[in-house]
Write a protein that holds these residues in place. Structure first.
Motif, mmCIF file in Angstrom:
data_model
loop_
_atom_site.group_PDB
_atom_site.id
_atom_site.type_symbol
_atom_site.label_atom_id
_atom_site.label_comp_id
_atom_site.label_asym_id
_atom_site.label_seq_id
_atom_site.Cartn_x
_atom_site.Cartn_y
_atom_site.Cartn_z
ATOM 1 N N SER A 48 18.197 60.493 3.828
ATOM 2 C CA SER A 48 16.864 59.949 4.094
ATOM 3 C C SER A 48 15.840 61.073 4.176
ATOM 4 O O SER A 48 16.165 62.202 4.576
ATOM 5 N N VAL A 54 11.302 58.490 8.279
ATOM 6 C CA VAL A 54 11.689 57.425 9.216
ATOM 7 C C VAL A 54 10.875 56.208 8.794
ATOM 8 O O VAL A 54 9.657 56.182 8.935
ATOM 9 N N VAL A 94 17.477 57.548 11.648
ATOM 10 C CA VAL A 94 17.533 57.310 10.203
ATOM 11 C C VAL A 94 19.001 57.106 9.828
ATOM 12 O O VAL A 94 19.887 57.311 10.655
#
Length: 348
Positions: A109, A112, A93
């Motif tokens: 993040s 994924v 990520v």
């Protein structure tokens, strides 16, 4: 054998204490290990120097620390840093450090890939492979905090969940990560410095309000009519603007926290006065501010930044109607670190 070992950071402090009692040790040993894992960010049991070698070996036999690794770091000409973060299962990520003279912000993040399908976002082109665990979200923040101290001589000041993924589609893990980030036993950051940015999942916005989360809320709006929004963000068909509006009214009634709308103006998509007036009307429902964001192309040119006149028209109409508006220039474009550009080019 390796697969049978548990991820130790999936255990609560109480579970760790119970583990040690079951193994004939004192419960405070669990508290020591917990501190090493979270406050001190230990990557390895051997770093736990106030614990005997025998106990460390016993921990290594039973557990793993699934730590992230910054696989690649890029620095932009404007100071922005992008990390390609390798997870324990070799998936990647991206997270970003955005510095300004007064603050450093971590953009982290939560998944994924992404389960939504916004046409203008590079991350949406990656299928959602899995949710991130709380520790994987936490680790991104720790890595950026370390970079902020190293390169800008100051700790991280703000966190935005605007990286890869839709945070409200990974609600439980995101909120557990926030709990750890804000805890005195974690990073001790104020929840008021954390913003969760969502594309608009009404049910989960209401849950966020019911759970009395002290974080700030931002909504990637980009269009204030269902016709245009469904074209560029097809999931809007499932979560139409009326439902979103109702959820945001509920959020405000519970939290009294004003909402930020993130809004990009594109050429021939939403650059007319009619589009701008629709946004003005949407902004009247609850106290809010609008960030007009510069668009960052993602290769194919289907979406193009609207003219500066169109952006100025939006700004003028919003201000005339008493709505706070900021025009945001994108950071980190030269390293594909800007909004909508995170797509693991480093992994290809």
């Amino acid at each position: 054998m390796e697969n049978k070992k548990k991820d130790i950071r999936a255990l609560t402090k109480k579970q760790l204490q119970e583990f040690f009692v079951e193994h004939g040790d004192k419960s405070f040993r669990g508290s020591q290990v917990y501190e090493w894992l979270w406050s001190k960010g230990a990557h390895d049991f051997d770093e736990m120097t106030n614990i005997s070698k025998q106990t460390r070996a016993m921990l290594a036999e039973n557990f793993v620390i699934n730590h992230i690794r910054v696989d690649q770091m890029q620095r932009s000409s404007d100071g922005t840093i992008k990390n390609a973060v390798k997870l324990h299962d070799n998936l990647t990520v991206e997270s970003v450090l955005i510095p300004t003279p007064t603050r450093t912000t971590a953009c982290v993040s939560s998944q994924v890939g992404c389960s939504l399908d916004c046409q203008f976002c590079a991350t949406a082109r990656l299928k959602r492979m899995r949710n991130l665990n709380p520790d994987e979200i936490y680790d991104q923040v720790v890595a950026i905090d370390n970079e902020s101290r190293l390169y800008f001589d100051r700790p991280l000041s703000n966190i935005v969940f605007m990286g890869m993924g839709e945070p409200l589609m990974n609600y439980n893990n995101v909120m557990k990560a926030v709990e750890k980030i804000t805890s005195d036993e974690g990073l001790g950051m104020s929840a008021k410095r954390i913003t969760i940015s969502t594309s608009g999942v009404p049910k989960m916005i209401k849950k966020l309000a019911d759970d009395e989360a002290k974080i700030k809320l931002a909504v990637s709006l980009h269009a204030a009519t269902d016709e245009v929004r469904t074209r560029i963000m097809p999931f809007n068909e499932t979560f139409p603007l009326e439902d979103l509006r109702e959820a945001l009214e509920y959020w405000y009634s519970k939290t009294k926290s004003r909402i930020t709308y993130e809004y990009i103006v594109w050429k021939d998509v939403n650059d007319t006065r009619k589009d701008a007036m629709a946004l003005v009307r949407f902004c009247k429902f609850v106290p809010c501010k609008v960030n007009l964001i510069e668009y960052n192309p993602i290769d194919d040119g289907d979406f193009q930044q609207a003219s500066s006149q169109a952006t100025a028209m939006y700004q003028q109409l919003l201000e005339q109607n008493g709505i706070t508006v900021t025009v945001r220039r994108s950071r980190g474009k030269d390293i594909d670190a800007a909004c909508g550009q995170l797509a693991n080019k480093s992994a290809s």
